[in-house]
Design a protein around this motif. Sequence first.
Motif, PDB file in Angstrom:
ATOM      1  N   CYS A 182      -4.002  -1.275   9.480  1.00  0.00           N
ATOM      2  CA  CYS A 182      -3.472  -2.520   8.907  1.00  0.00           C
ATOM      3  C   CYS A 182      -3.114  -3.508  10.014  1.00  0.00           C
ATOM      4  O   CYS A 182      -3.326  -4.718   9.864  1.00  0.00           O
ATOM      5  N   ASP A 183      -2.576  -3.001  11.132  1.00  0.00           N
ATOM      6  CA  ASP A 183      -2.309  -3.871  12.278  1.00  0.00           C
ATOM      7  C   ASP A 183      -3.595  -4.536  12.751  1.00  0.00           C
ATOM      8  O   ASP A 183      -3.615  -5.701  13.145  1.00  0.00           O
ATOM      9  N   GLU A 184      -4.679  -3.782  12.716  1.00  0.00           N
ATOM     10  CA  GLU A 184      -5.957  -4.311  13.178  1.00  0.00           C
ATOM     11  C   GLU A 184      -6.550  -5.304  12.181  1.00  0.00           C
ATOM     12  O   GLU A 184      -7.045  -6.367  12.565  1.00  0.00           O
TER      13      GLU A 184
ATOM     14  N   ILE B 180       0.851  -1.192   0.000  1.00  0.00           N
ATOM     15  CA  ILE B 180       0.000   0.000   0.000  1.00  0.00           C
ATOM     16  C   ILE B 180       0.881   1.234   0.000  1.00  0.00           C
ATOM     17  O   ILE B 180       1.639   1.472   0.947  1.00  0.00           O
ATOM     18  N   SER B 181       0.807   2.027  -1.055  1.00  0.00           N
ATOM     19  CA  SER B 181       1.574   3.271  -1.123  1.00  0.00           C
ATOM     20  C   SER B 181       0.907   4.346  -0.278  1.00  0.00           C
ATOM     21  O   SER B 181      -0.324   4.423  -0.204  1.00  0.00           O
ATOM     22  N   ILE B 182       1.735   5.203   0.328  1.00  0.00           N
ATOM     23  CA  ILE B 182       1.197   6.270   1.191  1.00  0.00           C
ATOM     24  C   ILE B 182       2.302   7.289   1.441  1.00  0.00           C
ATOM     25  O   ILE B 182       3.487   6.980   1.263  1.00  0.00           O
ATOM     26  N   ASP B 183       1.918   8.506   1.822  1.00  0.00           N
ATOM     27  CA  ASP B 183       2.939   9.473   2.236  1.00  0.00           C
ATOM     28  C   ASP B 183       2.790   9.731   3.729  1.00  0.00           C
ATOM     29  O   ASP B 183       2.049   9.039   4.431  1.00  0.00           O
TER      30      ASP B 183
ATOM     31  N   GLU C 236      -0.753  10.178   6.247  1.00  0.00           N
ATOM     32  CA  GLU C 236      -1.593   9.139   6.846  1.00  0.00           C
ATOM     33  C   GLU C 236      -0.852   7.835   7.139  1.00  0.00           C
ATOM     34  O   GLU C 236      -1.488   6.849   7.494  1.00  0.00           O
ATOM     35  N   VAL C 237       0.472   7.816   7.001  1.00  0.00           N
ATOM     36  CA  VAL C 237       1.187   6.555   7.184  1.00  0.00           C
ATOM     37  C   VAL C 237       0.991   6.000   8.593  1.00  0.00           C
ATOM     38  O   VAL C 237       0.895   4.783   8.800  1.00  0.00           O
TER      39      VAL C 237
ATOM     40  N   PHE D 112       6.146   6.158   1.187  1.00  0.00           N
ATOM     41  CA  PHE D 112       6.262   4.859   1.842  1.00  0.00           C
ATOM     42  C   PHE D 112       5.402   3.829   1.126  1.00  0.00           C
ATOM     43  O   PHE D 112       4.490   4.163   0.360  1.00  0.00           O
ATOM     44  N   ALA D 113       5.699   2.585   1.398  1.00  0.00           N
ATOM     45  CA  ALA D 113       4.817   1.482   1.014  1.00  0.00           C
ATOM     46  C   ALA D 113       4.773   0.523   2.192  1.00  0.00           C
ATOM     47  O   ALA D 113       5.813   0.031   2.639  1.00  0.00           O
TER      48      ALA D 113
END
Length: 441
Positions: free
Chosen positions: A215-217, A201-204, A207-208, A249-250
């Motif tokens: 995602c942990d949940e 999942i790409s993100i900056d 919201e990372v 980030f990914a």
Amino acid sequence: MLERLDQKTPDFTDEHIANIAAMFPHCVTEVADENGRLKKAIDFDLLKQELSANIVEGPKERYRIDWPGKRASLVSANTPITKTLRPAREESVNFDTTENLYIEGDNLEALKLLQESYLGAIKMIYIDPPYNTGKDFVYKDNFAKSREEELMESGQVDEEGNRLVPNLESNGRFHSDWLSMMYPRLRLARNLLRDDGVIFISIDDNEVHNLRKICDEIFGESNEIATLSIINNLKGRSDDEFFATSNEFALVYAKNYKSLSIAGFELDEEELDDDYELQDEIGYYKLIGLRKTGKGWERHHRPYMYYPVLKKDGKFSTVLSEEFEKIYDEKTKTFNDEYIDYLIKKYEDVGYEVFLPLDSQGNKGRWRWGFDRFNQEKDINIETNKSNTLCSKMRVTIEDGSIRTKTAKTFWYKPEYDTGSSAKILKDLFHTRKDYFDNPK
């Protein structure tokens, strides 16, 4: 003498929790017992919600991430739709023989439609969602509420627009709707993954932190693989204050960490020449420390990988099997350090050099090989380097004769992507490296 019977019946609670966690990892939480110690438990409110098509009330104090609209987003994921996919033959290429599928439409509805045919069947998913910068969205994808909406909903302004309290920046203005948008989509994406599947999942940096929490949940904290840092603007963004941002980030998560298999990259000619410059009668190799470093390096992590290695007259060996068995007591979970000191003196007195897996501060670690493997490899694959550090030989070829691969790193950069995006870099990676994952789907 008769053995005393254990009159306490087995406690199956932990086993039941593990079974529920396998199906609904987000329903496992942490609670404090009567002594204040944390333990795993089931969040029954979330479990009820998982099994219900309606919003279930019942908040309790627990460790979790919450936001306004979370329960509604869970209902959104679970609510069935009465739609279907319609083929567009006239717009397609090789419709009857192609192995590719392109779906145009609302992505949440598309994910639901894919559940029937691809449930538990996908090897890899890549998602490039809106980053929630608050300035680069149009129409519905701008999940940052306007300042006016937030102030009105929170009672900070009246209907005439008169400000009632200082106009402070509020995290709620930016994050809640974005999380509600992402949550059901990620839950449905997890359903599509095979047991050995993985999602990128790409993100900056907007919201990372929140993305990692949800995602942990959804996937389970133990299934977090890595956070890749992708340099997509080496010069940095000139309009940033204090620090010029150079990367995105990914996030990488597995469906089941223990089942995941990621192949490495083949070594190029330069790496072969520079790294694998040593040679023996078998072939080219390089030396890597036999002492384990990184995660799980301490001896209590793998007790049977802590033992003395001996060297004499250029040959390597270790202690006798009966001596090895006395180093660690499985019943008491303790090491017999006095006995280890005795072994060191015993072998040094007869001319052996003794190696133990200690770091530079003398902390007790462990070897990367167990006792039996060491004895199998010691005559051909053990050597000391120039610093007299005990090393194993990593050979350029592996058992089947193929060239060894290298592990991917969490840092990605290519000069040609200096002004690109993490999506461009990752898409190129997976396009050119189809063998990166075993048996890709």
